[in-house]
Design a protein around this motif. Structure first.
Motif, PDB file in Angstrom:
ATOM      1  N   MET A  73      10.454  -0.054   4.236  1.00 45.00           N
ATOM      2  CA  MET A  73       9.991   0.347   5.556  1.00 45.00           C
ATOM      3  C   MET A  73      10.467   1.751   5.913  1.00 45.00           C
ATOM      4  SD  MET A  73      10.577   0.786   8.984  1.00 45.00           S
ATOM      5  CE  MET A  73      12.082  -0.054   9.463  1.00 45.00           C
ATOM      6  N   ILE A  74      11.754   2.034   5.699  1.00 40.09           N
ATOM      7  CA  ILE A  74      12.289   3.356   6.022  1.00 40.09           C
ATOM      8  C   ILE A  74      11.635   4.431   5.161  1.00 40.09           C
ATOM      9  CG2 ILE A  74      14.376   4.791   5.872  1.00 40.09           C
ATOM     10  CD1 ILE A  74      15.967   2.307   6.730  1.00 40.09           C
ATOM     11  N   ASN A  75      11.407   4.117   3.897  1.00 37.84           N
ATOM     12  CA  ASN A  75      10.860   5.106   2.971  1.00 37.84           C
ATOM     13  C   ASN A  75       9.352   5.303   3.084  1.00 37.84           C
ATOM     14  OD1 ASN A  75      12.701   6.481   0.941  1.00 37.84           O
ATOM     15  ND2 ASN A  75      13.495   4.397   0.870  1.00 37.84           N
ATOM     16  N   ARG A  76       8.676   4.473   3.872  1.00 42.80           N
ATOM     17  CA  ARG A  76       7.228   4.642   3.954  1.00 42.80           C
ATOM     18  C   ARG A  76       6.847   6.026   4.458  1.00 42.80           C
ATOM     19  NH1 ARG A  76       3.235   2.986   1.084  1.00 42.80           N
ATOM     20  NH2 ARG A  76       3.983   5.063   0.498  1.00 42.80           N
ATOM     21  N   GLY A  77       7.648   6.619   5.318  1.00 38.08           N
ATOM     22  CA  GLY A  77       7.356   7.965   5.785  1.00 38.08           C
ATOM     23  C   GLY A  77       7.858   9.055   4.861  1.00 38.08           C
ATOM     24  N   VAL A  78       8.706   8.687   3.883  1.00 36.05           N
ATOM     25  CA  VAL A  78       9.279   9.666   2.962  1.00 36.05           C
ATOM     26  C   VAL A  78       8.464   9.755   1.675  1.00 36.05           C
ATOM     27  CG1 VAL A  78      11.356  10.284   1.641  1.00 36.05           C
ATOM     28  CG2 VAL A  78      11.576   9.277   3.925  1.00 36.05           C
ATOM     29  N   LEU A  79       8.001   8.613   1.177  1.00 33.92           N
ATOM     30  CA  LEU A  79       7.264   8.567  -0.082  1.00 33.92           C
ATOM     31  C   LEU A  79       5.790   8.291   0.159  1.00 33.92           C
ATOM     32  CD1 LEU A  79       9.628   6.348  -2.310  1.00 33.92           C
ATOM     33  CD2 LEU A  79       9.841   8.765  -1.722  1.00 33.92           C
ATOM     34  N   ASP A  80       4.935   9.031  -0.509  1.00 32.18           N
ATOM     35  CA  ASP A  80       3.501   8.751  -0.524  1.00 32.18           C
ATOM     36  C   ASP A  80       3.171   7.856  -1.715  1.00 32.18           C
ATOM     37  OD1 ASP A  80       2.926  10.367   1.703  1.00 32.18           O
ATOM     38  OD2 ASP A  80       2.762  12.163   0.447  1.00 32.18           O
ATOM     39  N   SER A  81       2.007   7.230  -1.658  1.00 28.58           N
ATOM     40  CA  SER A  81       1.546   6.363  -2.741  1.00 28.58           C
ATOM     41  C   SER A  81       0.273   6.916  -3.355  1.00 28.58           C
ATOM     42  CB  SER A  81       1.291   4.948  -2.217  1.00 28.58           C
ATOM     43  OG  SER A  81       2.493   4.347  -1.789  1.00 28.58           O
ATOM     44  N   LEU A  82      -0.045   6.452  -4.541  1.00 29.73           N
ATOM     45  CA  LEU A  82      -1.292   6.859  -5.185  1.00 29.73           C
ATOM     46  C   LEU A  82      -2.495   6.371  -4.407  1.00 29.73           C
ATOM     47  CD1 LEU A  82      -0.409   6.147  -8.926  1.00 29.73           C
ATOM     48  CD2 LEU A  82      -0.581   8.385  -7.812  1.00 29.73           C
ATOM     49  N   ILE A  83      -2.375   5.184  -3.813  1.00 29.93           N
ATOM     50  CA  ILE A  83      -3.500   4.500  -3.185  1.00 29.93           C
ATOM     51  C   ILE A  83      -3.087   4.051  -1.794  1.00 29.93           C
ATOM     52  CG2 ILE A  83      -4.931   2.389  -3.325  1.00 29.93           C
ATOM     53  CD1 ILE A  83      -4.744   2.596  -6.356  1.00 29.93           C
ATOM     54  N   ALA A  84      -4.041   4.022  -0.867  1.00 27.74           N
ATOM     55  CA  ALA A  84      -3.821   3.462   0.473  1.00 27.74           C
ATOM     56  C   ALA A  84      -4.629   2.170   0.583  1.00 27.74           C
ATOM     57  CB  ALA A  84      -4.248   4.450   1.552  1.00 27.74           C
ATOM     58  N   GLU A  85      -4.038   1.160   1.226  1.00 31.27           N
ATOM     59  CA  GLU A  85      -4.710  -0.129   1.379  1.00 31.27           C
ATOM     60  C   GLU A  85      -4.987  -0.411   2.846  1.00 31.27           C
ATOM     61  OE1 GLU A  85      -4.105  -4.875   0.248  1.00 31.27           O
ATOM     62  OE2 GLU A  85      -2.375  -3.535   0.376  1.00 31.27           O
ATOM     63  N   ASP A  86      -6.201  -0.894   3.151  1.00 30.33           N
ATOM     64  CA  ASP A  86      -6.462  -1.332   4.507  1.00 30.33           C
ATOM     65  C   ASP A  86      -6.134  -2.821   4.629  1.00 30.33           C
ATOM     66  OD1 ASP A  86      -8.750  -3.009   3.923  1.00 30.33           O
ATOM     67  OD2 ASP A  86     -10.034  -1.239   3.891  1.00 30.33           O
ATOM     68  N   ALA A  87      -6.222  -3.356   5.840  1.00 33.82           N
ATOM     69  CA  ALA A  87      -5.751  -4.713   6.096  1.00 33.82           C
ATOM     70  C   ALA A  87      -6.610  -5.786   5.447  1.00 33.82           C
ATOM     71  CB  ALA A  87      -5.689  -4.959   7.602  1.00 33.82           C
ATOM     72  N   ASN A  88      -7.805  -5.441   4.999  1.00 27.47           N
ATOM     73  CA  ASN A  88      -8.665  -6.412   4.333  1.00 27.47           C
ATOM     74  C   ASN A  88      -8.568  -6.332   2.820  1.00 27.47           C
ATOM     75  OD1 ASN A  88      -9.782  -7.633   6.656  1.00 27.47           O
ATOM     76  ND2 ASN A  88     -11.134  -5.879   6.925  1.00 27.47           N
ATOM     77  N   GLY A  89      -7.654  -5.526   2.325  1.00 28.21           N
ATOM     78  CA  GLY A  89      -7.480  -5.406   0.887  1.00 28.21           C
ATOM     79  C   GLY A  89      -8.294  -4.296   0.263  1.00 28.21           C
ATOM     80  N   GLY A  90      -9.041  -3.540   1.053  1.00 25.88           N
ATOM     81  CA  GLY A  90      -9.782  -2.400   0.516  1.00 25.88           C
ATOM     82  C   GLY A  90      -8.827  -1.293   0.102  1.00 25.88           C
ATOM     83  N   LEU A  91      -9.074  -0.684  -1.047  1.00 25.91           N
ATOM     84  CA  LEU A  91      -8.204   0.364  -1.578  1.00 25.91           C
ATOM     85  C   LEU A  91      -8.890   1.719  -1.460  1.00 25.91           C
ATOM     86  CD1 LEU A  91      -6.835  -1.491  -4.733  1.00 25.91           C
ATOM     87  CD2 LEU A  91      -5.886  -1.421  -2.419  1.00 25.91           C
ATOM     88  N   HIS A  92      -8.138   2.724  -1.030  1.00 25.53           N
ATOM     89  CA  HIS A  92      -8.687   4.031  -0.682  1.00 25.53           C
ATOM     90  C   HIS A  92      -7.818   5.154  -1.266  1.00 25.53           C
ATOM     91  CE1 HIS A  92     -11.227   1.981   2.360  1.00 25.53           C
ATOM     92  NE2 HIS A  92     -10.165   1.206   2.482  1.00 25.53           N
ATOM     93  N   PRO A  93      -8.390   6.331  -1.445  1.00 27.98           N
ATOM     94  CA  PRO A  93      -7.639   7.455  -2.019  1.00 27.98           C
ATOM     95  C   PRO A  93      -6.459   7.883  -1.149  1.00 27.98           C
ATOM     96  CG  PRO A  93     -10.004   7.858  -2.142  1.00 27.98           C
ATOM     97  CD  PRO A  93      -9.827   6.653  -1.271  1.00 27.98           C
ATOM     98  N   TRP A  94      -5.398   8.317  -1.830  1.00 30.43           N
ATOM     99  CA  TRP A  94      -4.250   8.949  -1.167  1.00 30.43           C
ATOM    100  C   TRP A  94      -3.801  10.086  -2.077  1.00 30.43           C
ATOM    101  CZ3 TRP A  94       0.310   5.790   1.394  1.00 30.43           C
ATOM    102  CH2 TRP A  94       1.057   6.651   2.195  1.00 30.43           C
ATOM    103  N   LEU A  95      -2.756   9.905  -2.852  1.00 30.22           N
ATOM    104  CA  LEU A  95      -2.405  10.951  -3.816  1.00 30.22           C
ATOM    105  C   LEU A  95      -3.359  10.955  -5.002  1.00 30.22           C
ATOM    106  CD1 LEU A  95       1.509  10.893  -3.918  1.00 30.22           C
ATOM    107  CD2 LEU A  95      -0.019  12.312  -2.534  1.00 30.22           C
ATOM    108  N   ALA A  96      -4.038   9.849  -5.219  1.00 24.33           N
ATOM    109  CA  ALA A  96      -5.096   9.788  -6.232  1.00 24.33           C
ATOM    110  C   ALA A  96      -6.439   9.938  -5.542  1.00 24.33           C
ATOM    111  CB  ALA A  96      -5.042   8.474  -6.991  1.00 24.33           C
TER     112      ALA A  96
END
Length: 550
Positions: A73-96
């Motif tokens: 939780m604390i690191n969510r603002g510090v580290l980015d992820s390759l992919i972003a997920e919405d609440a329905n399980g849809g996967l979306h671009p982030w660092l990828a």
């Protein structure tokens, strides 16, 4: 299969949690979480500090090594992820920018976005992806959760500056969803190579906040990353954070934490004690938001490899002697719901047919214990067999007291006593507790795990998921169950995968491999001057869009 956007369900209906105007928003939107916040809040205002009080302190800040949800939780603002997920399980671009699953289903090739840099100035590229996943998989990291999310990781190939192929010794499975989590978040390859042991004290990511300081038993301070321009598009805000600073204070005592909020010492707090939630609801200057967490509910994992829980009759007796409806409602006053399955109801793959599948039945419990030979009684009322008392050891880790789990445990202990169980709850220092979990030196291991994917069942009950590489704390290696676990990995469609998940849930409940207790929820109380705290798919709060109006 090219995946650029939604790899799972295609709907963009998002669960949105926004604190501001006192609303819990459940909205359908094409923008990201928090997009439909109350209009009377006005446009976001940049600047200021948010002080957020937590009920626990992480023992390590490297999510690649630490399994603690507070670390994620604390690191969510510090580290980015390759992919972003919405609440329905849809996967979306982030660092990828996009990803391609290999024809054999055993690899994923990522095309990465340009212009991203870590907080130490190191550029983000394919070599960074390799460095991160290799770090997680390395035995020296001693990863207790992130490594299980990587699954059967075989390595990463750098195909070009911005192209990386991640390989597995088997199907990709739930890796893409896992790649959206903080536990697989990207850290600076320079920091990883030069001093990986220091990441526990100072994570170095690429996120909207930069880690600044950690004062033990007091606080963690983050500051804005002014050059941040690569937030996930689904959030509706890709630029720098609005806040200048984000401070996490550690106030484990419930009354002290709530008092800090009502007196204005902090702006928001987590895990409002259920018995005091009316204090927040009745205060017009405060707002309360509750969201059930996905993943593994708070379960008692019964060690099936040693007495007394190697006998299924004893496990079922323990499960049936507990009046969990009464215990959970008495502790949480409706704020947390009683659990029926190992999974939380908000987890994809949850089987509602588990609800009501097993009931409080002390007569059955006593009959089963008699059949198992526990017919004697000692002076304290504990059952005895061949001179040995019916004693079960329940070690307590550092987080064993949070969310009123100490009170909950006392209730479970008292209920089990009625059937003659002597439940011994023993606080264990962090090092000893970890060693006990790995070696199996316990009868009960109680915990919850956060993940918005039924695939968490594989790392919880697979025969190849024993600690430390997995979370199979019941230590069950049943061939039939394991075949079902493996079938979920090799399933080619959601329907087949969910059938396997259903069979796993029913098996572990019917055979009392675990005792589901309650569904954890993330409860946030905040001043009405705080706006834009949104939840991610794991129900963790995110502060990228948060702002204060004072």
């Amino acid at each position: 299969m090219i995946v650029n956007g939604a790899e799972m369900p295609s709907s963009l209906a998002l669960r949105i949690v926004a604190i501001g105007g006192g609303l819990l928003l459940l909205a359908a939107a094409c923008a990201g979480p928090g997009a439909t916040e109350s209009a009377d809040a006005g446009p976001p205002v940049a600047g200021g500090t948010l002080t957020y009080a937590l009920d626990a302190e992480p023992d390590c800040l490297d999510p690649h090594a630490s399994p603690q949800d507070i670390t994620a939780m604390i690191n969510r603002g510090v580290l980015d992820s390759l992919i972003a997920e919405d609440a329905n399980g849809g996967l979306h671009p982030w660092l990828a920018d996009s990803w391609t699953v290999g024809a054999d289903g055993h690899s994923v090739t990522f095309q990465l976005r340009t212009g991203v840099s870590f907080h130490d100035g190191t550029p983000f590229d394919a070599a960074a992806v390799k460095a991160n996943f290799d770090h997680i998989a390395a035995p020296a990291t001693r990863s207790y959760y992130a490594a299980s999310l990587l699954g059967r990781y075989a390595g990463t190939d750098v195909l070009g500056p911005l192209a990386a192929r991640v390989r597995f010794d088997g199907p990709v499975g739930g890796f893409l969803q896992a790649a959206s989590q903080t536990f697989l978040g990207m850290q600076s390859p320079k920091a990883i190579s030069e001093a990986p042991e220091k990441l526990c004290a100072k994570p170095v990511g690429s996120g909207p906040f930069v880690f600044e300081a950690h004062q033990r038993q007091q606080s963690i301070e983050l500051r804005k990353n002014p050059g941040y321009t690569w937030g996930p598009a689904i959030e509706g805000h890709t630029g720098p954070a609005f806040l200048d600073r984000l401070v996490f204070r550690f106030l484990p005592d419930d009354s002290v934490r709530l008092g800090a909020l009502t007196s204005g010492q902090v702006d928001a707090i987590t895990n409002v004690p259920p018995v005091r939630s009316s204090v927040v609801r009745d205060n017009r200057a405060l707002r309360l938001t509750t969201l059930d967490q996905p993943g593994m509910a708070y379960n008692l994992h019964l060690n099936v490899t040693r007495p007394p829980f190697d006998d299924e009759r004893v496990r079922i007796a323990f499960q049936r002697v507990l009046d969990l409806d009464g215990i959970v409602s008495g502790v949480y006053f409706g704020q947390n719901k009683r659990a029926w399955s190992p999974l939380s109801p908000s987890t994809p793959g949850y089987d509602r047919e588990t609800e009501g599948r097993w009931r409080f039945d002390p007569a059955l419990a006593n009959r089963l214990l008699d059949e198992a030979g526990w017919t004697g009684r000692d002076p304290d009322g504990n059952r005895v067999k061949d001179g040995t008392p019916l004693r079960v050891m329940w070690p307590l880790g550092q987080l064993g007291q949070r969310e009123q789990r100490d009170i909950l445990g006392q209730g479970i202990q008292a209920e089990a006593k009625k059937a003659g169980f002597d439940v011994v709850r023993v606080p264990s220092p962090p090092g000893q507790y970890t060693a006990q979990r790995i070696s199996g030196d316990y009868d009960i291991n109680a915990m919850s795990w956060n993940r918005h994917d039924g695939a968490i069942l594989r790392s919880s009950f697979g025969a190849d998921a024993l600690p430390p590489g997995g979370q199979n704390y019941a230590r069950i290696t049943d061939p039939g169950l394991d075949a079902t676990v493996k079938s979920s990995l090799f399933a080619t469609d959601d329907a087949a995968r969910n059938r396997s998940y259903t069979d796993i849930q029913k098996f572990v409940v019917d055979h009392a491999v675990i005792v589901p207790v309650y569904v954890p929820s993330y409860v946030v109380a905040a001043e009405t001057t705080v706006h834009g705290i949104v939840s991610d798919a794991q129900a963790y709060p995110r502060f990228h869009k948060t702002w204060v109006s004072r």
